[in-house]
Design a protein around this motif. Structure first.
Motif, PDB file in Angstrom:
ATOM      1  N   LEU A   1     -15.346   9.918  -1.390  1.00  0.00           N
ATOM      2  CA  LEU A   1     -13.910   9.769  -1.831  1.00  0.00           C
ATOM      3  C   LEU A   1     -13.575   8.459  -1.696  1.00  0.00           C
ATOM      4  O   LEU A   1     -12.845   7.993  -2.322  1.00  0.00           O
TER       5      LEU A   1
ATOM      6  N   TYR B   1     -11.187   7.386   7.749  1.00  0.00           N
ATOM      7  CA  TYR B   1     -11.100   7.110   6.180  1.00  0.00           C
ATOM      8  C   TYR B   1      -9.612   7.655   5.939  1.00  0.00           C
ATOM      9  O   TYR B   1      -9.232   9.083   6.059  1.00  0.00           O
TER      10      TYR B   1
ATOM     11  N   SER C   1      -9.348  11.174   7.782  1.00  0.00           N
ATOM     12  CA  SER C   1     -10.303  11.925   8.044  1.00  0.00           C
ATOM     13  C   SER C   1     -11.348  11.146   9.273  1.00  0.00           C
ATOM     14  O   SER C   1     -11.520   9.888   9.076  1.00  0.00           O
TER      15      SER C   1
ATOM     16  N   GLU D   1     -18.944  13.583   1.702  1.00  0.00           N
ATOM     17  CA  GLU D   1     -17.784  13.796   0.948  1.00  0.00           C
ATOM     18  C   GLU D   1     -16.810  12.909   1.301  1.00  0.00           C
ATOM     19  O   GLU D   1     -16.055  12.286   0.174  1.00  0.00           O
ATOM     20  N   ASN D   2     -16.394  12.323   2.353  1.00  0.00           N
ATOM     21  CA  ASN D   2     -15.733  11.160   2.798  1.00  0.00           C
ATOM     22  C   ASN D   2     -16.038  10.041   2.279  1.00  0.00           C
ATOM     23  O   ASN D   2     -15.022   9.340   1.694  1.00  0.00           O
TER      24      ASN D   2
ATOM     25  N   THR E   1     -11.941  19.727  -0.948  1.00  0.00           N
ATOM     26  CA  THR E   1     -11.889  19.255  -2.218  1.00  0.00           C
ATOM     27  C   THR E   1     -13.307  19.880  -3.089  1.00  0.00           C
ATOM     28  O   THR E   1     -14.305  20.262  -2.417  1.00  0.00           O
TER      29      THR E   1
ATOM     30  N   GLU F   1     -15.022  21.060   2.885  1.00  0.00           N
ATOM     31  CA  GLU F   1     -14.107  20.567   3.810  1.00  0.00           C
ATOM     32  C   GLU F   1     -14.514  19.130   4.241  1.00  0.00           C
ATOM     33  O   GLU F   1     -15.437  18.863   4.445  1.00  0.00           O
ATOM     34  N   VAL F   2     -13.159  18.101   4.260  1.00  0.00           N
ATOM     35  CA  VAL F   2     -13.712  16.826   4.580  1.00  0.00           C
ATOM     36  C   VAL F   2     -13.552  16.807   6.120  1.00  0.00           C
ATOM     37  O   VAL F   2     -14.135  15.743   6.555  1.00  0.00           O
TER      38      VAL F   2
END
Length: 188
Positions: A94, A164, A84, A90-91, A20, A40-41
C-alpha cells in the motif's frame, strides 16, 4: 428521541481492524463476517481510524440585507486515516505500490525480493473498516472503492516506532452493516 447512554460506543476492541482487497472484490451485504479475500493490515496505532468528511458548499445571497437565501453542496470528500504498526507485504505494498515479493537464491537459502516501482501507481482497494465496541456491537464500514491519497513519512530512529501512515479517500459507494440496537430499531 431521549438521551440514551447505551448508544455511546467505544470502538476499540481487539477485533477491530482495517481490511483491504483488490478493487472490485465483493463486499458483505447481509453479514458481519469479513470475506476470506480481505487481508487485515494488522495492528493500528493508538490513534485508531480517523474518519473525515469535507463538504464544500455555495451560498446564494439576496441583495436585500445580504441574507443567505439558498445553500447547496458542491462537493463531498470522505477520508479514512490510520497508522499501521506492522511491516508486512500488505502494508508496504500500500505504501510503496510494489507487487508480490518473489523468492530468489538457491533452495534452502532463499530470500525475498521486493521490486520497487520508479513512481508510485494509483492504488485503489475495496475496504472494510471493522469497528467492534467493548459491549460486543459491530459496525462494518464497507467501501466499494478507496484510493490511497496520502502517505506519512516512514521513520526509523531510536525514539519513534516505525509506522505506515495512510489516508484513503472514498471514490466509490459505501455503506454500514451493524448490529447496534438503535439502528436495528430504526430500520424495523
Amino acid at each position: 428521541m431521549a438521551k440514551n447512554q447505551d448508544n455511546m460506543r467505544e470502538w476499540n476492541a481487539e477485533e477491530s481492524g482495517v481490511f483491504t482487497a483488490p478493487k472490485g472484490t465483493t463486499l458483505p451485504v447481509d453479514s458481519l463476517e469479513i470475506p476470506a479475500e480481505f487481508v487485515e493490515v494488522g495492528w493500528i496505532s493508538d490513534g485508531g481510524v480517523e474518519e473525515g468528511v469535507e463538504v464544500e458548499s455555495k451560498e446564494t445571497k439576496a441583495w436585500q440585507g445580504g441574507t443567505i437565501v439558498k445553500m447547496r453542496n458542491t462537493s463531498t470528500k470522505k477520508t479514512h486515516k490510520f497508522a499501521s504498526l506492522e511491516d508486512s507485504p500488505e502494508n508496504t505494498g500500500l505504501y510503496y505500490g510494489h507487487g508480490k515479493p518473489t523468492l530468489v537464491g538457491e533452495t534452502g537459502a532463499q530470500i525475498a525480493r521486493v521490486d520497487m516501482p520508479k513512481s508510485i501507481p494509483t492504488i485503489e482497494k475495496t475496504v472494510i473498516i471493522k469497528l467492534v465496541d467493548n459491549a460486543g456491537y459491530t459496525r462494518l464500514k464497507c467501501i466499494e472503492n478507496a484510493s490511497l491519497s496520502e502517505r506519512g513519512t516512514y521513520v526509523t530512529n531510536v525514539e519513534d516506532d516505525p509506522v505506515y501512515e495512510f489516508t484513503m479517500t472514498e471514490t466509490g459507494d459505501s455503506y454500514w452493516l451493524t448490529n447496534e440496537p438503535a439502528y436495528i430499531e430504526a430500520a424495523a
